[in-house]
Design an enzyme around this catalytic site. Structure first.
Site, PDB file in Angstrom:
ATOM      1  N   TRP A 136       0.848  -1.203   0.000  1.00  0.00           N
ATOM      2  CA  TRP A 136       0.000   0.000   0.000  1.00  0.00           C
ATOM      3  C   TRP A 136       0.880   1.248   0.000  1.00  0.00           C
ATOM      4  CZ3 TRP A 136       0.520   3.614   3.838  1.00  0.00           C
ATOM      5  CH2 TRP A 136       1.031   3.202   5.076  1.00  0.00           C
ATOM      6  N   GLU A 164       6.964   9.347  13.632  1.00  0.00           N
ATOM      7  CA  GLU A 164       7.182   8.557  12.414  1.00  0.00           C
ATOM      8  C   GLU A 164       8.102   9.294  11.440  1.00  0.00           C
ATOM      9  OE1 GLU A 164       6.314   5.557  11.784  1.00  0.00           O
ATOM     10  OE2 GLU A 164       4.670   5.079  13.149  1.00  0.00           O
ATOM     11  N   GLU A 172       8.655   1.839   6.608  1.00  0.00           N
ATOM     12  CA  GLU A 172       8.282   2.770   7.669  1.00  0.00           C
ATOM     13  C   GLU A 172       8.056   4.183   7.121  1.00  0.00           C
ATOM     14  OE1 GLU A 172       7.951   2.783  11.079  1.00  0.00           O
ATOM     15  OE2 GLU A 172       8.026   0.606  11.287  1.00  0.00           O
ATOM     16  N   HIS A 232       4.540   5.655   6.615  1.00  0.00           N
ATOM     17  CA  HIS A 232       3.681   6.011   7.745  1.00  0.00           C
ATOM     18  C   HIS A 232       3.631   7.517   7.967  1.00  0.00           C
ATOM     19  CE1 HIS A 232       4.723   1.773   9.518  1.00  0.00           C
ATOM     20  NE2 HIS A 232       4.062   1.719   8.366  1.00  0.00           N
ATOM     21  N   GLU A 281       8.386  -1.374  18.342  1.00  0.00           N
ATOM     22  CA  GLU A 281       7.438  -1.731  17.291  1.00  0.00           C
ATOM     23  C   GLU A 281       6.113  -2.192  17.907  1.00  0.00           C
ATOM     24  OE1 GLU A 281       7.728  -1.041  14.287  1.00  0.00           O
ATOM     25  OE2 GLU A 281       9.768  -1.265  13.560  1.00  0.00           O
ATOM     26  N   THR A 333       4.355   1.061  19.118  1.00  0.00           N
ATOM     27  CA  THR A 333       3.731   1.823  18.044  1.00  0.00           C
ATOM     28  C   THR A 333       2.518   1.081  17.488  1.00  0.00           C
ATOM     29  OG1 THR A 333       5.387   0.929  16.498  1.00  0.00           O
ATOM     30  CG2 THR A 333       5.767   3.142  17.370  1.00  0.00           C
ATOM     31  N   ASP A 354       1.493  -2.812   9.876  1.00  0.00           N
ATOM     32  CA  ASP A 354       2.920  -2.783   9.527  1.00  0.00           C
ATOM     33  C   ASP A 354       3.783  -2.928  10.776  1.00  0.00           C
ATOM     34  OD1 ASP A 354       2.575  -2.490   6.818  1.00  0.00           O
ATOM     35  OD2 ASP A 354       3.413  -0.473   6.692  1.00  0.00           O
ATOM     36  N   GLU A 355       3.430  -2.171  11.808  1.00  0.00           N
ATOM     37  CA  GLU A 355       4.241  -2.175  13.033  1.00  0.00           C
ATOM     38  C   GLU A 355       4.265  -3.559  13.671  1.00  0.00           C
ATOM     39  OE1 GLU A 355       5.957   0.287  13.195  1.00  0.00           O
ATOM     40  OE2 GLU A 355       4.930   2.198  13.094  1.00  0.00           O
ATOM     41  N   HIS A 371       6.683  -5.742  11.762  1.00  0.00           N
ATOM     42  CA  HIS A 371       8.048  -5.355  12.088  1.00  0.00           C
ATOM     43  C   HIS A 371       8.429  -5.831  13.493  1.00  0.00           C
ATOM     44  CE1 HIS A 371       7.567  -1.815   9.022  1.00  0.00           C
ATOM     45  NE2 HIS A 371       7.634  -3.001   8.439  1.00  0.00           N
TER      46      HIS A 371
END
Length: 325
Positions: free
Chosen positions: A33, A76, A112, A115, A165, A168, A197-198, A201
């Site tokens: 995305w 971010e 990252e 974000h 991570e 967040t 995503d976080e 990660h």
């Protein structure tokens, strides 16, 4: 063997799986995305009407929520600091071994980076934010850097990134939940996709630590203990506004997050408990006396932190952030 040499050998051993880590924990760029997927398209004829709808929905967001969303965005966007820090960790060599750990750092940074881009554009379009003040805080945070207590030690850095991570993920997940409650579904999707995503990660960095525990359990245990004794500081702990001393704004940002329940002391404790479980700290084998003592300290730490949290009062005084129009 010197500590740095031992760390280097372990990083080379674990780093043999870099391609596997990238494939498992990161997404292909072509199918990933991008911020534009969640924002009004400026090439469409209905762009202005979509922006007006976005602004109408943003009007309903509470003050503290906007403050936390801005603080999350600035955090971010300080990504250059995080990349430059990780690229200097023992075992990361972007010159002689660009396809080793440096490959991970670059690819992780690339994911990252989306974000901050997405949140920044949303806030710009929202009409709720003094963008110049926010941008000044972002520049300050990158210029001021941070001191997270890890040095160049990969063990300590991977403990820190595993923890952060997860932190967040919680923060973005809770802002997604709240925005949905406020009736702002598009913003909920934005925060939710970042949270996802976080979490990926976090799984990556936790996996790195698990592999290190397999080959150097004592060194990894002592590094984990050291980081928890120092306490995990947030990457934006030097956050400030124009005309404000370094770090002074962070406490107000943190208070707002606590009031909203976006990220609290109890979340910190739950992360600690989850890491103890995920890394199977209670059953790690082949520890020496120092390693056993470190294990005992950490197994008892969550209960100690809970007793402190029970006595902690969250300030109810709202701070007037220069970021908010």
């Amino acid at each position: 063997m010197e500590l740095s040499n031992l760390r280097l050998e372990v990083m080379k051993f674990v780093g043999q799986k870099i391609d596997t880590f990238v494939d498992e924990f990161l997404r292909p760029i072509e199918t990933n995305w991008q911020p534009s997927d969640f924002l009004p398209d400026s090439t469409n004829d209905n762009f202005l009407s979509e922006v007006r709808n976005l602004q109408e929905n943003a009007k309903e967001l509470p003050y503290d929520y906007i403050a936390v969303l801005i603080g999350d965005t600035i955090t971010e966007e300080a990504l250059p600091t995080y990349e430059s820090w990780l690229i200097d960790v023992i075992g990361v060599d972007q010159v002689d071994e660009p396809n080793g750990w440096a490959k991970w750092v670059r690819a992780w940074t690339a994911e990252e980076n989306r974000h901050g881009d997405l949140l920044n554009k949303f806030l710009y379009l929202s009409g709720r934010v003094n963008m110049r003040q926010m941008e000044t805080s972002t520049q300050y945070l990158i210029a001021d850097g941070f001191d997270i207590g890890t040095g160049r030690d990969p063990y300590r850095n991977f403990v820190y990134t595993s923890f952060q991570e997860l932190a967040t993920n919680i923060s973005h997940r809770n802002t997604a939940k709240l925005s949905k409650e406020y009736g702002n579904v598009p913003l909920a999707k934005i925060c939710g996709v970042i949270a996802a995503d976080e979490m990926r990660h976090a799984r990556a960095y936790k996996t790195f630590v698990s592999h290190i525990f397999e080959v150097d359990p004592n060194g990894m245990m002592l590094a984990f203990e050291d980081m928890m004794k120092k306490k995990i500081v947030m990457p934006a702990h030097f956050l400030r506004e124009s005309g404000v001393k370094i770090g002074q704004t962070f406490s107000h940002f943190s208070d707002a997050a606590q009031r909203l329940g976006v990220y609290t002391t109890y979340d910190y404790i739950e992360i600690m408990e989850s890491l103890l479980k995920d890394w199977k700290i209670d059953s790690i084998q082949n520890l020496n006396d120092a390693g056993e003592k470190a294990r005992d300290y950490m197994m008892a730490l969550p209960a100690r932190l809970k007793r402190v949290a029970e006595r902690t009062k969250i300030p109810d005084l709202e701070y007037q952030f220069s970021w908010i129009s």
